[in-house]
Design an enzyme around this catalytic site. Structure first.
Site, mmCIF file in Angstrom:
data_model
loop_
_atom_site.group_PDB
_atom_site.id
_atom_site.type_symbol
_atom_site.label_atom_id
_atom_site.label_comp_id
_atom_site.label_asym_id
_atom_site.label_seq_id
_atom_site.Cartn_x
_atom_site.Cartn_y
_atom_site.Cartn_z
ATOM 1 N N CYS A 105 0.883 -1.185 0.000
ATOM 2 C CA CYS A 105 0.000 0.000 0.000
ATOM 3 C C CYS A 105 0.910 1.221 0.000
ATOM 4 O O CYS A 105 1.049 1.909 1.005
ATOM 5 C CB CYS A 105 -0.923 -0.010 1.208
ATOM 6 S SG CYS A 105 -1.767 -1.587 1.498
ATOM 7 N N ALA A 107 1.592 4.284 -1.826
ATOM 8 C CA ALA A 107 1.504 5.732 -2.048
ATOM 9 C C ALA A 107 1.442 6.467 -0.702
ATOM 10 O O ALA A 107 0.909 5.947 0.269
ATOM 11 C CB ALA A 107 0.278 6.053 -2.889
ATOM 12 N N GLY A 110 6.747 7.473 0.689
ATOM 13 C CA GLY A 110 7.754 7.697 1.719
ATOM 14 C C GLY A 110 8.448 6.427 2.153
ATOM 15 O O GLY A 110 9.676 6.377 2.284
ATOM 16 N N LYS A 111 7.677 5.377 2.374
ATOM 17 C CA LYS A 111 8.257 4.118 2.832
ATOM 18 C C LYS A 111 8.976 3.405 1.684
ATOM 19 O O LYS A 111 10.020 2.775 1.887
ATOM 20 C CB LYS A 111 7.166 3.256 3.463
ATOM 21 C CG LYS A 111 6.560 3.896 4.718
ATOM 22 C CD LYS A 111 5.368 3.134 5.241
ATOM 23 C CE LYS A 111 4.814 3.787 6.506
ATOM 24 N NZ LYS A 111 4.245 5.140 6.259
ATOM 25 N N GLU A 129 0.080 0.399 -5.509
ATOM 26 C CA GLU A 129 -0.965 1.290 -4.986
ATOM 27 C C GLU A 129 -2.235 1.058 -5.785
ATOM 28 O O GLU A 129 -2.219 1.118 -7.015
ATOM 29 C CB GLU A 129 -0.528 2.756 -5.084
ATOM 30 C CG GLU A 129 -1.599 3.753 -4.721
ATOM 31 C CD GLU A 129 -2.164 3.548 -3.313
ATOM 32 O OE1 GLU A 129 -3.411 3.621 -3.173
ATOM 33 O OE2 GLU A 129 -1.371 3.312 -2.373
ATOM 34 N N ARG A 134 -3.260 8.153 -6.763
ATOM 35 C CA ARG A 134 -2.171 8.044 -5.782
ATOM 36 C C ARG A 134 -0.992 7.257 -6.354
ATOM 37 O O ARG A 134 0.169 7.531 -6.017
ATOM 38 C CB ARG A 134 -2.685 7.397 -4.495
ATOM 39 C CG ARG A 134 -3.554 8.337 -3.668
ATOM 40 C CD ARG A 134 -4.258 7.608 -2.525
ATOM 41 N NE ARG A 134 -3.361 6.879 -1.655
ATOM 42 C CZ ARG A 134 -2.632 7.412 -0.681
ATOM 43 N NH1 ARG A 134 -2.692 8.726 -0.458
ATOM 44 N NH2 ARG A 134 -1.851 6.662 0.083
ATOM 45 N N CYS A 227 -1.606 4.151 11.083
ATOM 46 C CA CYS A 227 -1.487 5.451 11.748
ATOM 47 C C CYS A 227 -2.730 5.683 12.614
ATOM 48 O O CYS A 227 -3.325 6.758 12.598
ATOM 49 C CB CYS A 227 -1.277 6.581 10.747
ATOM 50 S SG CYS A 227 -2.597 6.756 9.522
#
Length: 461
Positions: A105, A107, A110-111, A129, A134, A227
């Site tokens: 997953c 988009a 960053g990761k 993604e 995205r 998150c």
């Protein structure tokens, strides 16, 4: 002032007790969100203009601070803006050069960019993604970062499962979630929140993880993150993974006391749930985050369904072909003028052509039936009797010290990002790299001391 949902307040007062819950609510309502950025180790120039005194704990080349998308550091892919807590899942996956890694997953990227740094251009990163819009941003960020070994896909996890059974050494699932950890920086997350939504997220997470486990090699590593604070999406999910697929919950050593342990009593009281990590905003690292690290058994019991062979009846994609001698000569006329990083040194034998696009694939996609946005490194485009280098090539060339460079002034930097031609004072002719403050931005072509602009239209300001 942030107004938290009443059900959310009651839920965490019950879970944490009123005193600890009120500390959490105060952090969400009154304390500013944390901002951070990472410096790209894949680039030759890492000397940024930002303050690098405030280090984010544990994460290499990561600092607290805010950056602008208009700065040359961002345009060149030298820095990536990211919530500090969100940097930890990719750090924990600890990819090694040569491994096959899936960011399921992925988009906005960053990761994936952090995993690409760990791989050091060796091995394979599949960055997927499901959202087309995205996925486009994901592709832009990976290309800007100078990644050469990524296969970027835009497909459903269950479709990937049929193509990559037991394929990956490591998989990162940063799952779509209820977003409670983003409350102090995203008002929409608060407005969207409900306990019903939490349970819908849990259902979706189980579906995604079921697909992910099927793609993991025996004894492979799965890192799961969200998150959100919600036990339903965190400890309960890890408990479910452990029971359903016999995944082992591994300890995670970070060397910082700012991170809390998971709560076994918020799920099935499995003591190993204390191996998981919780990032609370009260600890002042960043926003809310949960991370778990798991290992698949050496002989997983789960049966596999689907394979690449099952898809042979589908319509085949257009074939990739190797360039002929004349085409090699056209490409070499451009590439031989630049200092090539190791990932491009064997381009003559490795590159392929598809619809006139010249690229070095990260993965053989013969018989692969997934939506592919990009595969490896696009070198450029073959046109009638000439070769035009692509933007991704410029971003990759930034890994090495280059000499064919036009350095811009402040005014011409703005003009370049607008897509304008620029008057230059140089003896260079033909294709050159364009930079500002020694950060490579893209290509240009010099003729009669005028720099023709090759900055991509889709990226222009």
């Amino acid at each position: 002032m942030i107004k938290l949902p009443d059900d959310f307040v009651r839920k965490y007062q019950k879970l944490l007790g009123k005193d600890e819950a009120n500390k959490l609510f105060t952090a969400i309502k009154s304390q500013p969100s944390k901002k951070g950025y990472r410096i790209n180790s894949l680039k030759e120039n890492k000397q940024v203009s930002y303050n690098t005194q405030s280090h984010i704990p544990v994460i290499p080349n990561a600092f607290y601070g805010e950056i602008s998308g208009h700065d040359p550091e961002w345009i060149s892919g030298t820095v990536y803006s990211q919530d500090p807590s969100a940097m930890f899942p990719s750090y924990i996956i600890n990819a090694k050069p040569g491994e096959r890694v899936l960011d399921l997953c992925a988009a906005p990227g960053g990761k994936s960019t952090a995993i690409a740094e760990q791989l050091q251009s060796r091995g394979l990163l599949v960055a997927n993604e499901i959202s087309p819009s995205r996925a486009k941003v994901l592709r832009e960020n990976l290309e800007r970062w100078g990644v050469t070994n990524a296969l970027i896909t835009n497909d459903k996890p269950e479709n990937l499962t049929r193509q990559f059974p037991r394929f990956f050494d490591k998989i990162l699932v940063d799952a779509p979630c209820s977003g409670e950890g983003m409350f102090r920086k995203d008002q929409q997350a608060i407005e969207y929140w409900s306990q019903d939504y939490v349970m819908k997220c849990q259902e979706r997470q189980k579906k995604i993880l079921t697909a992910a486990v099927k793609m993991l090699k025996p004894e492979g590593t799965l890192v799961y993150s969200t998150c959100t604070f919600s036990p339903e999406e965190n400890e309960e999910i890890i408990s479910w993974l452990s029971q359903k697929f016999e995944l082992e919950i591994l300890p995670i050593e970070l060397g910082t006391n700012q991170v809390a342990k998971g709560q076994p009593n918020w799920a099935d009281h499995n003591k190993k749930l204390a191996n998981t990590l919780r990032f609370w905003p009260t600890a002042a690292i960043g926003e809310g985050q949960f991370v778990a690290k798991l290992k698949l058994p050496a002989k997983p019991e789960m049966s596999m369904t689907g394979s690449r062979k099952e898809n042979k009846k589908r319509k085949r994609r257009l074939a990739n072909i190797a360039p002929n001698k004349a085409e090699i000569k056209l490409i070499a006329a451009i590439l031989d003028q630049f200092n090539l990083p190791s990932a491009l040194l064997n381009w003559r034998s490795d590159c392929l052509i598809r619809n006139n696009h010249v690229f070095i694939p990260a993965q053989d996609t013969t018989g692969l039936h997934v939506r592919i946005l990009a595969n490896g490194t696009e070198l450029g485009l073959l046109k009638k009797n000439r070769f035009e280098p692509g933007h991704q090539l410029a971003m990759v060339l930034a890994a090495q010290k280059q000499t064919r460079i036009i350095n811009l002034t402040a005014n011409s930097y703005t003009s370049y990002l607008h897509g304008e031609a620029i008057k230059v004072n140089t003896d260079l002719k033909g294709f050159v790299l364009v930079s500002y403050h020694n950060f490579i931005l893209g290509f240009g072509k010099v003729a009669n001391q005028v720099l023709k602009n090759y900055y991509p239209k889709g990226l222009r300001f």
